[in-house]
Design an enzyme around this catalytic site. Structure first.
Site, mmCIF file in Angstrom:
data_model
loop_
_atom_site.group_PDB
_atom_site.id
_atom_site.type_symbol
_atom_site.label_atom_id
_atom_site.label_comp_id
_atom_site.label_asym_id
_atom_site.label_seq_id
_atom_site.Cartn_x
_atom_site.Cartn_y
_atom_site.Cartn_z
ATOM 1 N N GLU A 251 0.851 -1.197 0.000
ATOM 2 C CA GLU A 251 0.000 0.000 0.000
ATOM 3 C C GLU A 251 0.884 1.244 0.000
ATOM 4 O O GLU A 251 0.588 2.218 0.702
ATOM 5 C CB GLU A 251 -0.931 0.027 1.210
ATOM 6 C CG GLU A 251 -1.877 -1.166 1.282
ATOM 7 C CD GLU A 251 -3.043 -0.936 2.233
ATOM 8 O OE1 GLU A 251 -4.179 -1.135 1.803
ATOM 9 O OE2 GLU A 251 -2.809 -0.539 3.399
ATOM 10 N N CYS B 178 -11.051 2.632 5.893
ATOM 11 C CA CYS B 178 -10.378 3.883 6.235
ATOM 12 C C CYS B 178 -10.756 5.031 5.295
ATOM 13 O O CYS B 178 -10.882 6.180 5.728
ATOM 14 C CB CYS B 178 -8.865 3.689 6.217
ATOM 15 S SG CYS B 178 -8.243 2.884 4.736
#
Lengths: 634, 634
Positions: free
Chosen positions: B315, B399
């Site tokens: 990520e 998120c």
């Protein structure tokens, strides 16, 4: 279906004495084959047979399918004995064969992993543990050894094992299939030298049982005590824990397959076997399926180098037009498998377009798998590199090195073919051949050529008595214009519907044919759906695909290199470079990074600067250290 | 180091009433925030607090860091209460806050996962289990709620927890660090509203302890009974089983870091916090490191859309110039984090180039993360798609949705800044603001503009008494030419070294400034080392990056689309499409696939055909179903 009209001239009937392949066969004989034997010895691969045969003590070493590497080495060494006789090597080979024979069990079974490690678990995990795959390579080695030497010491071992397998598997017996194909073509070869129809029938069973329900592979996985264990080979399984049918081409019966899927080497071996079976049985459904699969791979899933299987994830096929360059897997073994399949498709159809693919793979995607000195190997053959690739002297999973060795040692068999109607000249390779045409007349053929560096070919046709037949000379798919002369007189350069210049006449002793194929540098463009190549092209001259390497050009400059438009491309032969190659040179333009300073994005078109660049044959890359490389340029 | 000269005008001092952001804040208030509350309720995220607080029975549900999503939702809802007062929502918010407060343990501890699942294992796996990260989001929510409503119900909870953490960690206390940064900027905010210097000191400890030996993370992993278990988070570890320092920016002390590495959101939050600490402490080593890191990301690792972190594997960040389009991760949260960091860099340096990056991320890479209707989200923001992407209503790891909601609700704070020397206008967004200049004079600012669709801006400056100050008007980096007028009279369009048109004069009630930024369509080229973009460019107009989508163009045609050369690009505003957007249209050329028939490779240059194509703002893609998309064209 069309009958199998054409038969290959075996490697034993062909000698090669040209400037391209003959030196490679010499290197193969003098460097590669000794190197690979040493590797097999060093890694315990030979000892495994001695241990299983009770000739020495110790445990099994290495990966469970390591036997197959030794078999491929035996096959390569056998072919080589025929072209490069060497008594010392023949004795060495006999020693290895003695160890293989010693490891054969009383009932004919032969697999050193199972004999030494899991002796009670034979034939319980065919999907993964490669017992039948290894058997196939034993059979191919035995056939080659018998053909090359006339000795039966390995052939008898192979037949005993084949008889055991035949007694166990097939209609009315046990249901079983190899997870990794290979045994099918091997059984057809074994039938060819022994005349035993049971072997062909077993091959047909393996080819045609595959892909039917219930899946023999899924059934095996129900066994909690499965050999090899369940956890180590998760890439064979789908997410819900079933055997991944596509990966092993077991998703559909061969007759219903329309796309090349899964592990590329497996796929190539299956399609090759299916072609053998179609030729034997005349099964038109298989033949039609093969034609569809051939279209799929050649029209949508083939690298310009003859590489297949773009993905490292499954060592195999993905989607139509998905042909990335940097991450190309394009396993050496897969290009070799494509050569096997293409050869069989030619034998079925008698059409040159199959040989075009064979030739492309042979001179590019397969040949790149071995270094010029014969002791450095690629498993993967990418079409671009950031300089992070290097050649290996061996691999843990060492399928590729002995596979390229056996290919190089046996390329004689791909050059010519014969039938009652005539002779086929498929590859232009200097040397001689002994063929037989109708009425059993023997014909000696001689070729002289500087191919692949020049398109001139001089053929001498020398029948023992005057005889009429068609001499079918392949007009390569890359060739747009050619000339021909028969005994010095111009012959109309017409290509028939099969892609050959077919000259039918009564041939006399020392008749000559001269061919001149135009061989300009071509810019080859990919289908617009091949995303990475949009706006790009590759250079090809004759059968040779070119690439740019750092060592001949400023660092990484070809990443933005443009040679489009009217840029002239000059060729020169350099006999001191890379074993003798034709280079391509031109004034290209590259983006000028210097003006970018520290900018990542600019609203002005990048400036270009001119520079001379040099391309080398793709097969020769990474022979002067690691290097950035690119086949496709702008 | 330069003192922190500039202070942002808080969201409470700014109203937005333009045609671009005001409707988005309305959608955020009316659709996104209710939708996200419903998702938090549906997935047990709110119930977890009730359960941990003894208000209901049941087990913890979901992922161990799910508390943070609720906190971000509280933060977003709080900002929104300030811009869109709504008594019903305020009550709803108080209910959620009551549950959060109920779950606080007697000593101040607050984390529903640990309280419900592993109550005896607090603070033992800070590297992975996100206890401090969740605390940070609680503190940010509490600060926003206090600022928006003046209520202390959540702020008191936050301070009790912050006091507990401060009592445990820091110099002379326990050594500990968050694996996922975030608590550092939160503590600085909490210090800002409470005036408590211990919170800043703790933030400084977290920022500066990181990356020093011995690694607190590696030490945690020695515990065989570690909470969460060792096996589930292997991507945090190196191959030899150690904590992967780069992944969490813990490989070096912040002062020695020179490259943006690892998980991109974590990196952005750390650099933001480091900027806060540098501003507080005047640490020039940190400031210098931030300048170097800023250069690294903006000169080598930033998508043209303001996306960062190209790889899904971590990520996060990979290598310089490695900016693939199809596989771009470019997480929505990472672009939001980049906005946080860029804002703080502006506050440190007072230079417009930081706001350029903020603006690019805001209008493109962050805004693309939410659908026009406010209820569809992207976690990843690729720059090209084969049509396999779609917007999600929520994620397991959620998120991004509440992060974009809190960003949209609080963008008022990024528009203006103030100091004793003057006022800064950084973003051109219609609305009003109340600022304070030297001698405590209050100044009301009014902006009218159709930005980002037009470059005309009308400002009214309305001080309560005549007062001298510098009005610093940002000249966007994308703008090559502009005009300015003060009270109708032409003002010299000069940009100072910080990138502003700075007008120093005595300002009187109802003074006006008019700006006209030229906003042509620009072709933006990437550095030649960005491999996928060689030979390509992107269209940008003003701050808006454009893309081509199937729905406006024939299927996938833009994969080979060329708009280079003298192709004219016309713009038209369409108020019915995609909530009102300026479209770019032009006659492009594409490779004509039709002539390729079944060929994969051809030796002739592909023919081109002309067609009209339409580009839309990148942020608006995938709002009309799944679609192929591309930002970069030839």
């Amino acid at each position: 279906m069309r009958d199998r009209i054409v038969k290959a001239l075996p490697f034993t009937a062909v000698t090669i004495n040209d400037g391209f392949w003959a030196p490679r066969q010499k290197t193969n004989s003098e460097a590669t084959i000794p190197h690979e034997l040493a590797q097999c010895q060093k890694t315990g691969r030979i000892d495994n047979f001695a241990k299983a045969g009770g000739l020495m003590s110790g445990e099994f070493e290495g990966i469970f399918f390591n036997d197959s590497d030794v078999y491929k080495w035996v096959e390569a060494a056998s072919y080589t004995l025929s072209t490069h006789p060497n008594p010392a090597w023949e004795a060495e080979l006999d020693e290895v064969i003695a160890k293989i024979a010693a490891s054969q069990q009383p009932d004919g079974y032969l697999n050193t992993y199972f004999t030494l490690v899991e002796p009670t678990k034979r034939w319980q995990n065919l999907g993964i543990m490669h017992e039948l795959y290894c058997a196939g390579h034993l059979f191919e080695a035995a056939v080659a050894h018998y053909q090359a030497t006339g000795k039966r010491n390995l052939l008898d071992v192979a037949c005993r094992f084949a008889d055991l397998i035949d007694s166990l598997f097939g209609p009315g017996k046990r249901d079983g299939l190899p997870g990794h194909e290979g045994i099918e073509i091997a059984l057809v070869k074994l039938a060819g030298v022994t005349g035993e129809p049971r072997y062909t029938a077993l091959a047909e069973y393996f080819v045609t049982r595959r892909g039917h329900s219930p899946s023999v592979f899924e059934k095996e996985l129900e066994n909690p005590d499965i050999p090899g264990g369940l956890d180590s080979y998760r890439h064979h399984f789908t997410r819900d824990g079933k055997f991944e049918g596509h990966y092993a081409q077991a998703h559909l019966p061969i007759q219903q397959q329309t796309e090349c899927v899964g592990h590329a080497v497996r796929a190539m071996y299956l399609y090759s076997a299916a072609a053998d079976i179609a030729a034997e049985t005349g099964d038109t459904d298989i033949l039609n399926a093969l034609d569809i699969l051939w279209k799929n791979v050649t029209e949508k899933r083939l690298y310009v180098t003859g590489g297949v299987g773009p993905s490292g994830h499954n060592e195999g096929f993905t989607n139509d037009y998905e042909l990335p360059n940097f991450s190309a897997y394009a396993e050496t073994c897969a290009s070799i498998g494509l050569i096997f399949w293409a050869h069989r498709m030619f034998l079925l159809h008698g059409a040159s377009r199959f040989v075009d693919v064979l030739e492309t793979a042979l001179y590019n995607g397969a040949l790149s798998g071995i270094s010029l000195d014969g002791t450095g190997f690629f498993y993967q053959n990418p079409l671009a590199s950031y300089g992070d690739r290097f050649r290996h002297e061996w691999f843990g999973c060492a399928c590729c090195p002995p596979n390229i060795a056996r290919l190089l040692a046996s390329i004689g068999q791909y050059i010519y073919a014969e039938s009652d109607e005539g002779l086929w000249v498929n590859l232009y390779v200097g040397g001689t051949a002994e063929a037989t045409v109708a009425q059993n007349v023997s014909v000696k053929l001689t070729q002289e050529t500087d191919y692949p560096w020049a398109g001139d070919v001089a053929l001498t046709i020398d029948p023992e008595v005057p005889v009429s037949f068609a001499l079918n000379l392949r007009v390569p798919g890359w060739c747009e214009q050619f000339e021909a002369r028969v005994n010095g007189r111009v012959y109309k350069p017409e290509t028939n519907s099969d892609g050959y210049l077919s000259i039918t006449r009564e041939w006399h002793a020392d008749d000559s044919v001269e061919l001149r194929f135009d061989m300009p540098v071509a810019r080859v463009y990919a289908h617009p759906l091949v995303r990475e190549n949009v706006g790009r092209f590759a250079l090809r001259r004759g059968p040779i695909v070119y690439c740019f390497e750092d060592v001949d050009n400023p660092d990484g400059v070809f990443q933005t290199l443009s040679l489009s438009g009217e840029v002239a491309l000059e060729t020169t032969f350099n006999d001191e470079l890379l074993g003798g190659v034709t280079l391509i040179r031109g004034m290209g333009t590259v983006l000028d990074a210097s003006e970018w300073d520290n900018n990542l994005y600019l609203p002005t078109k990048p400036k270009m600067r001119q520079l001379e660049v040099t391309a080398i044959p793709y097969y020769a890359w990474c022979n002067r250290g690691t290097s950035q490389m690119s086949v496709w340029v702008l």
